[in-house]
Write a protein that holds these residues in place. Structure first.
Motif, PDB file in Angstrom:
ATOM      1  N   ARG A 108      29.847  -3.422   3.391  1.00 53.46           N
ATOM      2  CA  ARG A 108      30.795  -4.532   3.467  1.00 53.46           C
ATOM      3  C   ARG A 108      30.828  -5.175   4.847  1.00 53.46           C
ATOM      4  O   ARG A 108      30.892  -4.495   5.849  1.00 53.46           O
ATOM      5  CB  ARG A 108      32.187  -4.040   3.125  1.00 53.46           C
ATOM      6  N   GLU A 121      32.678  -8.398   7.250  1.00 52.88           N
ATOM      7  CA  GLU A 121      33.871  -9.228   7.320  1.00 52.88           C
ATOM      8  C   GLU A 121      33.449 -10.681   7.512  1.00 52.88           C
ATOM      9  O   GLU A 121      32.628 -10.982   8.374  1.00 52.88           O
ATOM     10  CB  GLU A 121      34.707  -8.751   8.507  1.00 52.88           C
ATOM     11  N   ARG A 141      34.854 -14.570   8.230  1.00 54.13           N
ATOM     12  CA  ARG A 141      36.001 -15.375   8.679  1.00 54.13           C
ATOM     13  C   ARG A 141      35.615 -16.834   8.643  1.00 54.13           C
ATOM     14  O   ARG A 141      34.473 -17.184   8.914  1.00 54.13           O
ATOM     15  CB  ARG A 141      36.383 -15.019  10.111  1.00 54.13           C
ATOM     16  N   TRP A 142      36.564 -17.682   8.344  1.00 58.85           N
ATOM     17  CA  TRP A 142      36.307 -19.117   8.372  1.00 58.85           C
ATOM     18  C   TRP A 142      37.633 -19.839   8.496  1.00 58.85           C
ATOM     19  O   TRP A 142      38.694 -19.219   8.397  1.00 58.85           O
ATOM     20  CB  TRP A 142      35.564 -19.548   7.094  1.00 58.85           C
ATOM     21  N   PHE A 161      40.972 -17.939   7.589  1.00 58.46           N
ATOM     22  CA  PHE A 161      40.904 -16.961   6.507  1.00 58.46           C
ATOM     23  C   PHE A 161      39.982 -15.806   6.871  1.00 58.46           C
ATOM     24  O   PHE A 161      39.068 -15.960   7.678  1.00 58.46           O
ATOM     25  CB  PHE A 161      40.365 -17.613   5.220  1.00 58.46           C
ATOM     26  N   VAL A 162      40.230 -14.682   6.223  1.00 54.15           N
ATOM     27  CA  VAL A 162      39.346 -13.538   6.397  1.00 54.15           C
ATOM     28  C   VAL A 162      39.129 -12.864   5.043  1.00 54.15           C
ATOM     29  O   VAL A 162      40.017 -12.860   4.184  1.00 54.15           O
ATOM     30  CB  VAL A 162      39.913 -12.550   7.449  1.00 54.15           C
ATOM     31  N   HIS A 163      37.909 -12.341   4.864  1.00 55.05           N
ATOM     32  CA  HIS A 163      37.549 -11.686   3.608  1.00 55.05           C
ATOM     33  C   HIS A 163      36.585 -10.552   3.920  1.00 55.05           C
ATOM     34  O   HIS A 163      35.815 -10.645   4.879  1.00 55.05           O
ATOM     35  CB  HIS A 163      36.865 -12.713   2.686  1.00 55.05           C
ATOM     36  N   ALA A 164      36.650  -9.465   3.149  1.00 55.99           N
ATOM     37  CA  ALA A 164      35.680  -8.374   3.312  1.00 55.99           C
ATOM     38  C   ALA A 164      34.745  -8.419   2.116  1.00 55.99           C
ATOM     39  O   ALA A 164      35.183  -8.212   0.990  1.00 55.99           O
ATOM     40  CB  ALA A 164      36.396  -7.032   3.395  1.00 55.99           C
ATOM     41  N   GLU A 166      32.077 -17.193  10.457  1.00 54.23           N
ATOM     42  CA  GLU A 166      31.665 -16.014  11.215  1.00 54.23           C
ATOM     43  C   GLU A 166      31.430 -14.869  10.234  1.00 54.23           C
ATOM     44  O   GLU A 166      32.274 -14.623   9.364  1.00 54.23           O
ATOM     45  CB  GLU A 166      32.832 -15.619  12.127  1.00 54.23           C
ATOM     46  N   ARG A 212      30.747 -10.840  10.346  1.00 60.65           N
ATOM     47  CA  ARG A 212      30.700  -9.706  11.281  1.00 60.65           C
ATOM     48  C   ARG A 212      30.346  -8.437  10.533  1.00 60.65           C
ATOM     49  O   ARG A 212      31.096  -7.980   9.686  1.00 60.65           O
ATOM     50  CB  ARG A 212      32.055  -9.547  11.970  1.00 60.65           C
ATOM     51  N   ARG A 213      29.196  -7.889  10.882  1.00 59.74           N
ATOM     52  CA  ARG A 213      28.773  -6.633  10.264  1.00 59.74           C
ATOM     53  C   ARG A 213      29.350  -5.464  11.058  1.00 59.74           C
ATOM     54  O   ARG A 213      29.921  -5.649  12.109  1.00 59.74           O
ATOM     55  CB  ARG A 213      27.256  -6.570  10.209  1.00 59.74           C
TER      56      ARG A 213
END
Lengths: 316, 81
Positions: A234, A236, A238-239, A246-249, A272, A274-275
């Motif tokens: 998973r 993360e 972001r936008w 907003f953020v989503h996993a 963005e 992010r791993r």
């Protein structure tokens, strides 16, 4: 395929009834930078000491620069550079004096390809000690002392350099200088480097390959990027849209981002992905080892024990 | 209780911090359970970021409460006096 500099098979080390190393296999090729990571007590220093020829192993095959370190010659030793965790002796020696003195031991082993020792003033400049060249060692700061340790390790222009937590006590600038120095040794002098560190950012910057030692075995072996992909699915995302963030996993970040653009098109900004960081990865690898659970790439980071009281597997 | 008013954006109030404190769950534990970064939990709690619908549902599921217990369009009433 480059020449093999270190070849270890089934290395074992037993102190009393305790197996500190329990079947370590590893191979290092010329010009590689290898970082050995692992919790305290995992056997990193023991492994390095065996490779350096300072410690007799209990079992297994070890070849370093073509010889068995336990029975190697002085000439072999001249090809090895060592930076230990701490040096506290030679307090009354001066920096230039000590380096010149230690360098002399390497003189008989110089070749056209690897002139030994290094020019002392050049070396002092290279590790950033020019202003302290005539200082007594007891007057050096912790960071300067560490720079000197590194200089001592490379005065003989080693083919293979061992560094045990080399940047402990360095400020960020000294750390950057040190990384440049290691890159120079590898790129310009074909030096092979094996280092231990607890600084994961450093491992990521320096290492071609990271080996994770836990419970006396190598539990992971690969580049920082490869290790990160190995343990975590998973990411993360972001936008922002219409001024809102907003953020989503996402399990599949690429597919998620694609659908985001299909849905909102030009409204999407500040994207963005992010791993997992190497730190996340490392913690998970060590945790997996300690709990004896097998690697499960799909399980993300939830630890069953941690969420048991709060809804169990509700998040899965 | 967090809220934020952004330029043109809608305000979403949330009670993540309250639920987390009440259940004595650390930020790190929540971050690991949700697969987000540690700092992101702070962003969510302060309302600097809104969760995706999916992430919002997972947060509610994690706390075993209905979605509207965690998120609201209106400010949550203060508890106590």
């Amino acid at each position: 395929m480059a020449e093999t500099v270190i070849a270890v098979r089934d290395l074992r080390m037993r102190y009393g009834s305790r197996d500190v190393l329990d079947g370590v296999d590893l191979e290092v090729r010329r010009g590689e930078v290898i970082t050995l990571l692992g919790p305290n007590g995992a056997g990193k220093t023991t492994t390095i000491e065996i490779l350096e020829g300072f410690r007799e192993r209990s079992g297994g095959d070890v070849r370093v620069l073509g010889e068995d370190p336990a029975r190697a010659s002085e000439e072999w030793r001249a090809g090895i550079g060592i930076v230990l965790q701490s040096w506290r002796d030679h307090r009354r020696w001066r920096v230039r004096e000590l380096l010149a003195h230690l360098g002399e031991y390497y003189a008989p082993y110089g070749t056209a390809e690897r002139p030994r020792p290094r020019d002392v003033d050049e070396l002092i400049d290279r590790v950033g000690l020019t202003d302290s060249a005539d200082q007594m060692l007891m007057r050096l700061s912790g960071g300067q002392r560490r720079r000197l340790d590194v200089a001592i390790g490379i005065v003989g222009r080693p083919e293979l350099l061992f560094l045990d937590e080399p940047t402990a006590g360095f400020d960020p600038e000294a750390r950057r200088d040190f990384h440049d120095l290691v890159h120079g040794l590898v790129d310009l002098e074909d030096t092979t480097v094996v280092l231990t560190t607890h600084d994961l950012a450093e491992a990521e910057k320096l290492a071609d390959r990271i080996l994770v030692l836990a419970g006396g075995r190598i539990v992971a072996d690969g580049s920082a990027d490869a290790l990160t992909r190995q343990v975590r699915a998973r990411a993360e995302v972001r936008w922002s849209r219409d001024g809102q963030r907003f953020v989503h996993a996402a399990d599949d970040a690429t597919a998620f981002v694609r659908s985001l653009f299909v849905q909102h098109g030009d409204e999407i900004a500040d994207l963005e992905v992010r791993r997992a960081s190497l730190e996340d990865t490392y913690m998970q690898l060590v945790h997996q080892h300690e709990t004896g659970s097998s690697p499960d790439p799909g399980s993300g980071f939830a630890r069953p024990a941690d969420v048991a009281g709060t809804g169990g597997e509700a998040t899965r | 209780m967090a809220e934020r008013a952004s330029a043109g954006g809608e305000v979403v109030h949330n009670r993540i911090a309250m639920l987390r404190a009440e259940r004595r769950i650390s930020r790190r534990d929540l971050a690991e359970a949700l697969d987000v970064h540690y700092q992101t939990v702070g962003y969510l709690e302060r309302g600097e970021y809104s969760p995706s619908l999916h992430l919002a549902l997972r947060i509610a599921e994690y706390f075993e409460v209905p979605l509207e217990v965690v998120f609201s369009l209106r400010e949550f009433p203060r508890l106590g006096t």
